[in-house]
Structure formats: structure tokens, C-alpha cells
Design an enzyme around this catalytic site. Structure first.
Site, PDB file in Angstrom:
ATOM      1  N   ASP A 186       0.838  -1.207   0.000  1.00 28.44           N
ATOM      2  CA  ASP A 186       0.000   0.000   0.000  1.00 28.44           C
ATOM      3  C   ASP A 186       0.870   1.253   0.000  1.00 28.44           C
ATOM      4  OD1 ASP A 186      -2.100   1.767   0.217  1.00 28.44           O
ATOM      5  OD2 ASP A 186      -2.440   1.390   2.339  1.00 28.44           O
ATOM      6  N   GLU A 243      -2.365  10.690  -0.475  1.00 26.83           N
ATOM      7  CA  GLU A 243      -3.609   9.911  -0.527  1.00 26.83           C
ATOM      8  C   GLU A 243      -4.016   9.453   0.861  1.00 26.83           C
ATOM      9  OE1 GLU A 243      -6.020   6.135  -0.843  1.00 26.83           O
ATOM     10  OE2 GLU A 243      -4.117   6.534   0.162  1.00 26.83           O
ATOM     11  N   ASP A 302      -4.554   0.526  -6.521  1.00 25.29           N
ATOM     12  CA  ASP A 302      -4.208   0.764  -5.119  1.00 25.29           C
ATOM     13  C   ASP A 302      -4.261  -0.564  -4.379  1.00 25.29           C
ATOM     14  OD1 ASP A 302      -3.844   1.710  -2.580  1.00 25.29           O
ATOM     15  OD2 ASP A 302      -5.466   3.165  -2.631  1.00 25.29           O
TER      16      ASP A 302
END
Length: 438
Positions: free
Chosen positions: A137, A171, A200
Site C-alpha cells: 500500500d 492519498e 491501489d
């Protein structure tokens, strides 16, 4: 991935997807399928993608263990990606913004050529949380689109649409970078973006294979790819609307993407489908253990190839007529457990006379026990043709093409696939339905 943004309602999402109508500008319930006449995408090297992840891990290790917004590791990550793209012939630009008292950066890379009024864009967030290096991530998405962009350069690819890649900042603080980009893009420029693909978390160690159910054309592009591998997919819900596609969707841009799961626990049905264990898809989500050891190579390899497939497919026009006339509906329709029947509809137009004696009915149903299902084709006049009647025992899914003698039926009109679950405990949805007229 940032999970603080409220989830959107599924029903609203389905309506929005229908309203957007996909990259082709046609409705999901009655669009003739197009055959792609473009060159096939190259295989994306897993070794190369993993090398990018190793480099991002090294950057994090040298900069306090993370690549978070406002930290040295994030700027070093941006510089690393930018240098590779500059060397490959991209036109790159850094967009700066300020949030949480620090300067943030978006990296935008344009591949020369293609129709500037028809832009296909792919993006991923490059920042990690402050507690770890962020390799799944979202080093995984960032590395996959980087290697795909480099593959575009190596191939000398000249797509019909203009290609643009983006790596977003902040983000993890609420989609700050992508929101800034979209909000500061003039409306005339936003209207040129015909599709935005978001990646993502695509290498989760206990992976699922999830596809965004937003724009129907993009969704079906990914579903078809995985179907070709024999890998079942599901609708992405865990991070629904909580990654960098959300600002684009809010601005009216068709969106889609891939995801392999975060902190949610994989169900026993999903274990049966994909393997793994009934634990979190990513036990190291937002943790210090999200390192290069926190990657499933098979998932990363499949998804990286899917990224390239989508970019090659969606950026090039169709040049070869399809075999026969095909009408399809790729909108997902949930099937209630032991509940009322549901339908998926295609509206057939432009076919002369009656339907053929060999009407091809393509059925794609994701379900954990197909022995519960009754599946019928309903003609425009209400005639019913049974396709599947609670057969198949404990097997799951119905991915099959049936042939129906529909020569007594007028071809044009609303044809429906009707599905009913007649017993308890198992769930699923209609993944796709199409009719082919020879």
C-alpha cells in the site's frame, strides 16, 4: 489506501455507472460489443516490478522507515519514478500542493502522441503511511504502472488515445493529491479524460481479485482479462470510493480499477475460490511489516499484466468488425439468497426479422453454489427458455454459452436473463449477460 472516506451506496454506484455509459459512450444495457483490433499488450515482467518495489523499500529504509507525505522518503520516491520516466521519453511535470503543514507532490507523465482530446489516464498513490514503508500500500500499484509506462516506451507504442500516468501524493491523508489535481484542472481538460484507471494495493499477501464496478466498459475489460486466466473476480467493496479514483468520478470521468484486499477478512467462500486463509487480505495493512516480504507474487504478476492489458485495450480503437452482432450487459446484479428472481436486460436493435435458431446466450454468474440457481432467458414477448435448473451440485459459478432456438421470436426488443436462488446459505451476482446474433 485511505479508508477514512465514506463508502458510496452500491445502488447509487450502479446508476452512476450506467449514466456515465463507459468509454464508448453507449449504455450498459444495449451496446454492441466491439472487437479490439489493437496490438496485444506485452507481458509485464514480475522481476522488473519487484525491482521497483525493492528500490522503494530501500528509499524507505534510508529515510526513517517510511515514504509518507512531508517526509524525505516521499520526495525521494517521486524523484526515483520521475528519473525513470524522463529517461524513457515521457514529458513529466511535478504538481505541488500544501497540506498538513508540508509540501506535497503529484507526478504527471504524458506519453507523446495520441489524440489530445481523448485521454486515457492511469494512476496510483505513491505515499505510504508514516508507520511503514508501504510496499503493498501502495508500492504495488505504483510499481505496476511504472513498469507498464516503461513498456509503452520500449514498445514504441502509438495508441489512438493520449496516454497519461500519475503518481499521487498525500492519498493517505484523504486523497489530497488527486483531489488537488482534479479540482485545478480546467473543465475543458477534464472533459478530455475518457477514462481513469486506479491501482491501489494489487499485491496483497492473502489476495482476492476485486474489480471496481464503476464504468461498465472498464469493468468488463478487467473481468474479461481475468476470465481468460480462469481467475474469478468479485466487485470491489472494501475500499469503495476511498482511493484516488473518487475525485475523478465526482467530476464525471469514467473510472475503474483493481484491488487485492486490505484489512477485511477473507471469507471461507473466498478461500475456496482463490486459496489462502480466512484471515485479513493484508495483515500488514498500514503497519511496519508492509515490506517487500508482504507481497504475493502471483497476484502482483497477474494484476500488473492486467494493468497493461487495460491500457493497451482502452487506448486503441477497434478496427476489426466483431463476428456477428453482439449485445451485452456488464452491470452487476445481486442475486438474493433464497429470494425473488432478478433480471439483467439487453435491448436488441437493428436486427432484421426473427432471432436465429442458434442464438448464442453468454451467461456469467458468480455464485457459491450453482445448484441453487434457476436461470432462464426471457424473450421480448415473454416466452421463457430455461438455461439452467438447479444442476451442478456443489460447483460454483455459471460461466457458459448456451445455444437457444429462438427462431419464433422477433429479434428486436428487450431480452432478459432471469436468475433465482431457490435455497439458502449461498450468494452471488450476475456478472454479465450477452446475446450474439450470427
Amino acid at each position: 489506501m485511505n479508508l477514512s472516506v465514506p463508502r458510496r451506496v452500491t445502488a447509487v454506484a450502479a446508476l452512476a455507472a450506467l449514466a456515465l455509459g463507459g468509454l464508448t459512450g453507449t449504455s450498459a444495457t444495449a451496446r454492441p460489443a466491439e472487437a479490439a483490433g489493437a496490438a496485444a499488450a506485452p507481458d509485464i515482467s514480475l522481476t522488473a516490478v519487484k525491482q521497483h518495489l525493492t528500490d522503494l523499500q530501500s528509499i524507505a529504509t534510508a529515510n526513517g522507515g517510511n515514504r509518507a507525505h512531508g517526509r524525505a522518503g516521499y520526495k525521494a520516491s517521486i524523484d526515483f519514478v520521475k528519473a525513470k520516466l524522463d529517461a524513457a521519453g515521457y514529458t513529466t511535470s511535478l504538481q505541488t500542493f500544501t497540506t498538513s503543514g508540508a509540501t506535497g507532490y503529484n507526478l504527471i507523465a504524458d506519453w507523446p502522441g495520441g489524440d489530445p482530446n481523448q485521454v486515457l489516464m492511469a494512476g496510483s498513490h505513491l505515499d505510504s503511511v508514516s508507520s511503514g514503508p508501504g510496499i503493498n500500500d501502495n508500492g504495488s500499484g505504483s510499481a505496476a504502472i511504472l513498469e507498464t509506462a516503461l513498456a509503452v516506451s520500449r514498445a514504441g507504442y502509438q495508441p489512438s488515445k493520449h496516454l497519461r500516468f500519475a503518481w499521487w501524493g498525500a492519498e493517505e491523508l484523504g486523497l489530497v493529491g488527486s483531489k488537488y489535481y482534479v479540482n485545478n484542472l480546467p473543465s475543458t481538460e477534464r472533459s478530455k479524460i475518457k477514462g481513469y484507471l486506479n491501482f491501489d494495493m494489487i499485491g496483497s499477501p492473502n489476495p482476492g481479485y476485486f474489480v471496481y464496478d464503476d464504468d461498465p466498459t472498464i469493468e468488463q475489460t478487467f473481468k474479461s482479462y481475468f476470465a481468460g486466466l480462469g481467475v474469478p473476480t468479485e466487485i470491489e467493496t472494501e475500499g469503495d470510493g476511498r482511493s484516488d479514483h473518487a475525485p475523478f468520478k465526482s467530476a464525471g470521468v469514467p473510472v475503474g480499477g483493481l484491488f487485492t484486499g486490505a484489512s477485511r477478512v477473507k471469507t471461507s467462500a473466498q478461500v475456496s475460490k482463490w486459496g489462502g486463509t480466512a484471515t485479513a487480505f493484508d495483515r500488514c495493512y498500514h503497519s511496519s511489516c508492509d515490506t517487500t516480504a508482504n507481497i504475493n507474487d502471483t497476484a502482483l504478476d497477474r494484476n500488473s499484466d492486467a494493468v497493461a492489458h487495460a491500457i493497451w485495450t482502452l487506448s486503441a480503437g477497434s478496427t476489426t468488425p466483431p463476428p456477428g452482432k453482439v449485445f451485452e450487459n456488464t452491470a452487476d446484479v445481486s442475486i438474493p439468497d433464497n429470494g425473488a428472481a432478478v433480471t439483467s436486460t439487453v435491448n436488441v436493435t437493428g436486427v432484421t426479422g426473427n432471432a436465429p435458431s442458434n442464438l448464442s446466450v453468454g451467461v456469467d454468474i458468480v455464485h457459491t453454489y450453482k445448484g441453487d440457481l434457476v436461470v432462464d432467458l426471457i424473450a421480448p414477448d415473454g416466452s421463457v427458455y430455461n438455461l439452467h435448473n438447479r444442476a451442478g451440485g456443489s460447483a460454483d459459478n455459471i460461466v457458459q454459452t448456451f445455444t437457444v432456438n429462438a427462431s419464433s421470436e422477433v429479434a428486436n426488443g428487450a431480452w432478459k436473463l432471469r436468475v433465482q436462488d431457490r435455497a439458502t446459505y449461498d450468494t452471488g451476482y450476475i456478472n454479465g449477460f450477452k446475446l450474439t446474433f450470427p
